[in-house]
Scaffold this motif. Structure first.
Motif, PDB file in Angstrom:
ATOM      1  N   TRP A 186       0.857  -1.184   0.000  1.00 40.11           N
ATOM      2  CA  TRP A 186       0.000   0.000   0.000  1.00 40.11           C
ATOM      3  C   TRP A 186       0.899   1.242   0.000  1.00 40.11           C
ATOM      4  O   TRP A 186       1.941   1.262   0.650  1.00 40.11           O
ATOM      5  CB  TRP A 186      -0.868   0.074   1.243  1.00 40.11           C
ATOM      6  N   THR A 187       0.476   2.270  -0.706  1.00 39.39           N
ATOM      7  CA  THR A 187       1.070   3.598  -0.578  1.00 39.39           C
ATOM      8  C   THR A 187      -0.034   4.552  -0.168  1.00 39.39           C
ATOM      9  O   THR A 187      -1.040   4.678  -0.878  1.00 39.39           O
ATOM     10  CB  THR A 187       1.697   4.066  -1.900  1.00 39.39           C
ATOM     11  N   LEU A 188       0.130   5.217   0.973  1.00 41.24           N
ATOM     12  CA  LEU A 188      -0.933   6.020   1.558  1.00 41.24           C
ATOM     13  C   LEU A 188      -0.436   7.437   1.822  1.00 41.24           C
ATOM     14  O   LEU A 188       0.755   7.664   2.049  1.00 41.24           O
ATOM     15  CB  LEU A 188      -1.411   5.383   2.864  1.00 41.24           C
ATOM     16  N   TYR A 189      -1.366   8.378   1.837  1.00 37.29           N
ATOM     17  CA  TYR A 189      -1.051   9.776   2.105  1.00 37.29           C
ATOM     18  C   TYR A 189      -1.806  10.211   3.350  1.00 37.29           C
ATOM     19  O   TYR A 189      -3.031  10.069   3.425  1.00 37.29           O
ATOM     20  CB  TYR A 189      -1.394  10.629   0.884  1.00 37.29           C
ATOM     21  N   VAL A 190      -1.074  10.705   4.330  1.00 37.75           N
ATOM     22  CA  VAL A 190      -1.606  10.802   5.683  1.00 37.75           C
ATOM     23  C   VAL A 190      -1.151  12.094   6.362  1.00 37.75           C
ATOM     24  O   VAL A 190      -0.305  12.830   5.851  1.00 37.75           O
ATOM     25  CB  VAL A 190      -1.127   9.602   6.535  1.00 37.75           C
ATOM     26  N   THR A 191      -1.713  12.329   7.547  1.00 39.55           N
ATOM     27  CA  THR A 191      -1.198  13.324   8.483  1.00 39.55           C
ATOM     28  C   THR A 191      -0.661  12.589   9.705  1.00 39.55           C
ATOM     29  O   THR A 191      -1.371  11.747  10.278  1.00 39.55           O
ATOM     30  CB  THR A 191      -2.283  14.321   8.899  1.00 39.55           C
ATOM     31  N   VAL A 192       0.576  12.876  10.089  1.00 36.47           N
ATOM     32  CA  VAL A 192       1.244  12.172  11.190  1.00 36.47           C
ATOM     33  C   VAL A 192       1.655  13.156  12.270  1.00 36.47           C
ATOM     34  O   VAL A 192       2.234  14.206  11.966  1.00 36.47           O
ATOM     35  CB  VAL A 192       2.511  11.433  10.691  1.00 36.47           C
ATOM     36  N   CYS A 193       1.370  12.819  13.525  1.00 37.76           N
ATOM     37  CA  CYS A 193       1.937  13.524  14.673  1.00 37.76           C
ATOM     38  C   CYS A 193       2.875  12.576  15.397  1.00 37.76           C
ATOM     39  O   CYS A 193       2.532  11.411  15.626  1.00 37.76           O
ATOM     40  CB  CYS A 193       0.841  13.987  15.632  1.00 37.76           C
ATOM     41  N   ALA A 194       4.062  13.065  15.759  1.00 37.26           N
ATOM     42  CA  ALA A 194       5.061  12.229  16.421  1.00 37.26           C
ATOM     43  C   ALA A 194       5.588  12.933  17.664  1.00 37.26           C
ATOM     44  O   ALA A 194       5.977  14.096  17.610  1.00 37.26           O
ATOM     45  CB  ALA A 194       6.216  11.934  15.465  1.00 37.26           C
ATOM     46  N   ILE A 195       5.599  12.188  18.786  1.00 33.21           N
ATOM     47  CA  ILE A 195       6.094  12.696  20.059  1.00 33.21           C
ATOM     48  C   ILE A 195       7.230  11.792  20.527  1.00 33.21           C
ATOM     49  O   ILE A 195       7.012  10.598  20.757  1.00 33.21           O
ATOM     50  CB  ILE A 195       4.990  12.700  21.129  1.00 33.21           C
ATOM     51  N   PRO A 196       8.448  12.272  20.647  1.00 32.99           N
ATOM     52  CA  PRO A 196       9.533  11.430  21.163  1.00 32.99           C
ATOM     53  C   PRO A 196       9.259  11.008  22.604  1.00 32.99           C
ATOM     54  O   PRO A 196       8.723  11.785  23.401  1.00 32.99           O
ATOM     55  CB  PRO A 196      10.763  12.338  21.086  1.00 32.99           C
ATOM     56  N   ILE A 197       9.605   9.752  22.947  1.00 31.64           N
ATOM     57  CA  ILE A 197       9.487   9.292  24.329  1.00 31.64           C
ATOM     58  C   ILE A 197      10.826   8.723  24.796  1.00 31.64           C
ATOM     59  O   ILE A 197      11.650   8.299  23.997  1.00 31.64           O
ATOM     60  CB  ILE A 197       8.368   8.248  24.519  1.00 31.64           C
ATOM     61  N   ILE A 198      11.008   8.724  26.087  1.00 27.95           N
ATOM     62  CA  ILE A 198      12.263   8.320  26.702  1.00 27.95           C
ATOM     63  C   ILE A 198      12.267   6.804  26.913  1.00 27.95           C
ATOM     64  O   ILE A 198      11.312   6.251  27.458  1.00 27.95           O
ATOM     65  CB  ILE A 198      12.444   9.032  28.056  1.00 27.95           C
ATOM     66  N   PRO A 199      13.337   6.099  26.470  1.00 27.19           N
ATOM     67  CA  PRO A 199      13.395   4.661  26.709  1.00 27.19           C
ATOM     68  C   PRO A 199      13.391   4.352  28.201  1.00 27.19           C
ATOM     69  O   PRO A 199      14.013   5.058  28.993  1.00 27.19           O
ATOM     70  CB  PRO A 199      14.716   4.234  26.073  1.00 27.19           C
ATOM     71  N   THR A 200      12.675   3.316  28.589  1.00 28.36           N
ATOM     72  CA  THR A 200      12.643   2.907  29.991  1.00 28.36           C
ATOM     73  C   THR A 200      12.585   1.392  30.073  1.00 28.36           C
ATOM     74  O   THR A 200      11.971   0.735  29.225  1.00 28.36           O
ATOM     75  CB  THR A 200      11.421   3.510  30.713  1.00 28.36           C
ATOM     76  N   THR A 201      13.290   0.820  31.038  1.00 29.04           N
ATOM     77  CA  THR A 201      13.246  -0.616  31.232  1.00 29.04           C
ATOM     78  C   THR A 201      13.172  -0.929  32.728  1.00 29.04           C
ATOM     79  O   THR A 201      13.887  -0.304  33.527  1.00 29.04           O
ATOM     80  CB  THR A 201      14.484  -1.306  30.591  1.00 29.04           C
ATOM     81  N   PRO A 202      12.262  -1.826  33.139  1.00 31.37           N
ATOM     82  CA  PRO A 202      11.317  -2.533  32.273  1.00 31.37           C
ATOM     83  C   PRO A 202      10.259  -1.598  31.718  1.00 31.37           C
ATOM     84  O   PRO A 202      10.003  -0.533  32.294  1.00 31.37           O
ATOM     85  CB  PRO A 202      10.700  -3.568  33.213  1.00 31.37           C
ATOM     86  N   LEU A 203       9.655  -1.996  30.604  1.00 33.08           N
ATOM     87  CA  LEU A 203       8.605  -1.181  30.020  1.00 33.08           C
ATOM     88  C   LEU A 203       7.387  -1.169  30.934  1.00 33.08           C
ATOM     89  O   LEU A 203       7.093  -2.160  31.603  1.00 33.08           O
ATOM     90  CB  LEU A 203       8.199  -1.745  28.655  1.00 33.08           C
ATOM     91  N   PRO A 204       6.658  -0.059  30.966  1.00 35.58           N
ATOM     92  CA  PRO A 204       5.408  -0.057  31.729  1.00 35.58           C
ATOM     93  C   PRO A 204       4.406  -1.029  31.121  1.00 35.58           C
ATOM     94  O   PRO A 204       4.472  -1.350  29.933  1.00 35.58           O
ATOM     95  CB  PRO A 204       4.922   1.391  31.591  1.00 35.58           C
ATOM     96  N   ALA A 205       3.464  -1.508  31.936  1.00 38.66           N
ATOM     97  CA  ALA A 205       2.466  -2.464  31.457  1.00 38.66           C
ATOM     98  C   ALA A 205       1.664  -1.900  30.299  1.00 38.66           C
ATOM     99  O   ALA A 205       1.243  -2.628  29.399  1.00 38.66           O
ATOM    100  CB  ALA A 205       1.535  -2.865  32.600  1.00 38.66           C
ATOM    101  N   LYS A 206       1.452  -0.590  30.279  1.00 39.47           N
ATOM    102  CA  LYS A 206       0.648   0.022  29.225  1.00 39.47           C
ATOM    103  C   LYS A 206       1.298  -0.074  27.851  1.00 39.47           C
ATOM    104  O   LYS A 206       0.660   0.208  26.837  1.00 39.47           O
ATOM    105  CB  LYS A 206       0.366   1.487  29.534  1.00 39.47           C
ATOM    106  N   ALA A 207       2.564  -0.479  27.778  1.00 42.44           N
ATOM    107  CA  ALA A 207       3.213  -0.640  26.482  1.00 42.44           C
ATOM    108  C   ALA A 207       2.560  -1.746  25.664  1.00 42.44           C
ATOM    109  O   ALA A 207       2.676  -1.755  24.435  1.00 42.44           O
ATOM    110  CB  ALA A 207       4.696  -0.940  26.666  1.00 42.44           C
ATOM    111  N   TYR A 208       1.861  -2.688  26.332  1.00 42.30           N
ATOM    112  CA  TYR A 208       1.237  -3.814  25.646  1.00 42.30           C
ATOM    113  C   TYR A 208      -0.245  -3.907  25.984  1.00 42.30           C
ATOM    114  O   TYR A 208      -0.677  -3.542  27.068  1.00 42.30           O
ATOM    115  CB  TYR A 208       1.930  -5.132  26.038  1.00 42.30           C
ATOM    116  N   TYR A 209      -1.025  -4.464  25.048  1.00 43.19           N
ATOM    117  CA  TYR A 209      -2.446  -4.714  25.299  1.00 43.19           C
ATOM    118  C   TYR A 209      -2.616  -5.836  26.317  1.00 43.19           C
ATOM    119  O   TYR A 209      -1.739  -6.685  26.478  1.00 43.19           O
ATOM    120  CB  TYR A 209      -3.157  -5.187  24.031  1.00 43.19           C
ATOM    121  N   PRO A 210      -3.777  -5.920  26.969  1.00 46.51           N
ATOM    122  CA  PRO A 210      -4.057  -7.076  27.823  1.00 46.51           C
ATOM    123  C   PRO A 210      -3.949  -8.405  27.075  1.00 46.51           C
ATOM    124  O   PRO A 210      -3.401  -9.378  27.595  1.00 46.51           O
ATOM    125  CB  PRO A 210      -5.490  -6.809  28.290  1.00 46.51           C
TER     126      PRO A 210
END
Length: 261
Positions: free
Chosen positions: A25-49
């Motif tokens: 697919w080739t798509l044309y979009v609007t993108v917003c990007a926010i840098p985040i700080i790496p953290t380990t272990p990752l918070p639980a919210k990084a993954y779905y239930p």
């Protein structure tokens, strides 16, 4: 360029069957990007239930800067939709961990990248700012994921600043367990799939993001979207005010993925 449309009325209320539309697919979009700080272990919210204890969480953590991405797709083989993505950082095998999309046809076709449904609530302020609240379907404890949460998993407000260029390459590839879903939109996968994705634009604009989550989704039960985590600005160590980028008329390529067992 799209070649086959999966649906005419590409909405969650449509009765048209969900069909597979293979890449590229080739798509044309609007993108917003926010840098985040790496953290380990990752918070639980990084993954779905659903994927929290699956192979989707495998892969050695490497680090580097991650990102929160919000993408609006206006014209695709599965109709228009919005997407939210957490790219917590770089991993040996997995780079993107949690994705929400606004309708079932793209959710089904995007399950090689872990996706679930969510309601996207957009508002525009008189000052030119844009606000977004995201209400997931998969955080209420029902295996059928039969409706959006009552409290937002994620919210932001942003205001444009001045132009500057920025490309965002990402890469996503976990095998996934089968979920029930409200519409049969959660097929599983049995192999790894590496899909190099990229978003580039000649019209990027730096923006100031306000990530104050308010009361967030702290419902005090095991099925709230954040896994009973409360961070005032959504992610550990992330400040309330963040400089990111909005890319209008961006080009996104979804190539045929490389797969292996």
């Amino acid at each position: 360029m799209k070649t086959v449309d999966a649906c005419i009325d590409c909405t969650n209320n449509s009765t048209e069957p969900i069909i597979h539309v293979p890449p590229p697919w080739t798509l044309y979009v609007t993108v917003c990007a926010i840098p985040i700080i790496p953290t380990t272990p990752l918070p639980a919210k990084a993954y779905y239930p659903l994927e929290r204890n699956s192979t989707a969480t495998e892969g050695n953590f490497i680090g580097l800067v991650g990102a929160i991405l919000i993408v609006s797709y206006n014209d695709t083989p599965v109709g228009p939709y919005d997407e939210f993505a957490i790219i917590p950082s770089y991993f040996e095998n997995v780079r993107g961990s949690r994705f929400y999309v606004s309708q079932k046809y793209t959710n089904y076709n995007g399950r090689k990248i872990p996706k679930h449904l969510a309601k996207f609530d957009w508002t525009t302020g008189v000052d030119g700012s844009t606000s977004l609240k995201i209400y997931p379907f998969d955080t209420q404890g029902s295996p059928n994921e039969n409706g959006p949460s009552t409290l937002p998993f994620f919210q932001l407000k942003y205001t444009p600043l001045t132009p500057a260029p920025l490309p965002i390459p990402i890469n996503l590839d976990p095998p996934l367990p089968v979920g029930n879903g409200s519409y049969g939109e959660l097929p599983g996968t049995t192999h790894w799939a590496e899909t190099p994705l990229g978003a580039t634009s000649n019209y990027p604009t730096p923006v100031m993001f306000d990530l104050d989550q308010g009361t967030g989704d702290d419902t005090g039960n095991d099925y709230n979207a954040a896994g009973n985590e409360v961070y005032p600005n959504f992610w550990p160590e992330l400040p309330r005010w963040n400089i990111g980028v909005e890319m209008e008329r961006a080009t996104v390529e979804f190539p045929v993925p490389e797969t292996w067992s």
